[in-house]
Design a protein around this motif. Structure first.
Motif, mmCIF file in Angstrom:
data_model
loop_
_atom_site.group_PDB
_atom_site.id
_atom_site.type_symbol
_atom_site.label_atom_id
_atom_site.label_comp_id
_atom_site.label_asym_id
_atom_site.label_seq_id
_atom_site.Cartn_x
_atom_site.Cartn_y
_atom_site.Cartn_z
ATOM 1 N N PRO A 104 0.820 -1.215 0.000
ATOM 2 C CA PRO A 104 0.000 0.000 0.000
ATOM 3 C C PRO A 104 0.854 1.266 0.000
ATOM 4 N N VAL A 105 0.308 2.300 -0.601
ATOM 5 C CA VAL A 105 0.974 3.596 -0.659
ATOM 6 C C VAL A 105 0.233 4.572 0.240
ATOM 7 N N ARG A 106 0.990 5.175 1.146
ATOM 8 C CA ARG A 106 0.416 6.132 2.099
ATOM 9 C C ARG A 106 0.162 7.479 1.439
ATOM 10 N N SER A 107 1.081 7.918 0.565
ATOM 11 C CA SER A 107 0.914 9.213 -0.104
ATOM 12 C C SER A 107 1.766 9.258 -1.365
ATOM 13 N N TRP A 108 1.341 10.115 -2.320
ATOM 14 C CA TRP A 108 2.057 10.318 -3.585
ATOM 15 C C TRP A 108 2.560 11.756 -3.650
ATOM 16 N N HIS A 109 3.690 11.948 -4.325
ATOM 17 C CA HIS A 109 4.297 13.278 -4.407
ATOM 18 C C HIS A 109 4.930 13.456 -5.788
ATOM 19 N N VAL A 110 4.707 14.609 -6.404
ATOM 20 C CA VAL A 110 5.218 14.907 -7.742
ATOM 21 C C VAL A 110 6.077 16.162 -7.703
ATOM 22 N N THR A 111 7.268 16.080 -8.311
ATOM 23 C CA THR A 111 8.147 17.227 -8.457
ATOM 24 C C THR A 111 8.453 17.394 -9.937
ATOM 25 N N ARG A 112 8.232 18.579 -10.477
ATOM 26 C CA ARG A 112 8.475 18.826 -11.897
ATOM 27 C C ARG A 112 9.833 19.501 -12.097
#
Length: 272
Positions: A104-112
């Protein structure tokens, strides 16, 4: 724990130029990765049969969580546009990176990350490849805080610029962003630089030093699994690595198998 990174060249075979659903699915399944980072991933592109390669990889891996992060909307090398920070482009053809997890994934994060403002020579994939002067594209880092068997950890994937020095700057920005997330931290990706440079620029430890490119007869390592030394004391010391041959892409996948030792002691215990 098996971690893998793979630049899939949007699933295209260098032998026949085709993207085949079952060929892609079968190859991903053979990696048997608990967490898989993919680069050069298509979604809804004509050239790859409108397949959602991320969802297909998740199905093949038996994953419980997956996400695609587009770096651009459109087709690389043709017509495309950059994304706004909070834009997903879900209804348009897009190209980027993916993470697929059996946990399971607790949270997702995106950096451009911004692409280099100049053209640079790059060797086109396949037999008879030639150097082309290409403009760089925007890049993206996709990170997940995963509920692993030994507790939460951060894993991320990215595909950095092919422009020397510019990709070093991107790697520093990626490391800075990931340091805001829980440790241990692992970066999976095509960094377009050798292991020594990746280690020097990031300050992180390469978990494998093995050639991954070109796929037919690998001579250099462009694909990496890096571990942040900060907060990683409970992780194993010497993982095993493999680069299996698969029937598509110009890169080999890099699979790292980490054999867990005893769980780290809790503060205040004597270990008895």
């Amino acid at each position: 724990m098996r971690l893998a990174t793979f630049n899939v060249l949007h699933g295209r075979s260098l032998d026949d130029g085709a993207v085949e659903r079952e060929r892609f699915r079968a190859a991903i399944a053979t990696l048997d990765a608990d967490v898989l980072g993919l680069q050069e991933v298509d979604r809804a592109q004509v050239r790859s049969g409108h397949l959602d390669l991320t969802a297909l990889a998740a199905e093949a891996s038996g994953a419980v969580a997956h996400r695609f992060a587009p770096a651009l909307i459109g087709t690389p090398g043709e017509t495309y546009r950059r994304l706004a920070h909070d834009e997903d482009g879900a209804d348009e053809p897009s190209f980027g990176v993916s993470l697929v997890s059996r946990w399971p994934v607790r949270s997702w994060h995106v950096t451009r990350l911004t692409g280099a403002p100049l053209r640079s020579p790059i060797l086109s994939p396949g037999p008879g490849g030639r150097f082309l002067w290409l403009r760089d594209e925007p890049r993206v880092v996709l990170a997940a805080v995963v509920e692993g068997p030994r507790g939460p950890f951060t894993v991320a994937t990215t595909h950095l610029s092919f422009v020397p020095a510019w990709n070093a700057g991107q790697l520093r920005l990626a490391v800075r962003a990931l340091r805001r997330l829980p440790s241990p931290r692992v970066l999976l990706g095509d960094l377009n630089m050798p292991a020594r440079a990746a280690a020097l620029v990031s300050g992180w430890r390469p978990l494998a030093k093995v050639a991954t490119f070109p796929a037919g007869s690998p001579k250099v390592q462009l694909d990496h699994v890096l571990l942040d030394r900060r907060g990683a004391a409970g992780w194993p010391g010497e993982p095993a690595a493999e680069t299996p041959a698969v029937p598509f892409s110009d890169h080999r996948p890099l699979v790292v198998e980490m054999h867990a030792g005893p769980p780290p002691r809790r503060p205040g215990t004597d270990g008895n």
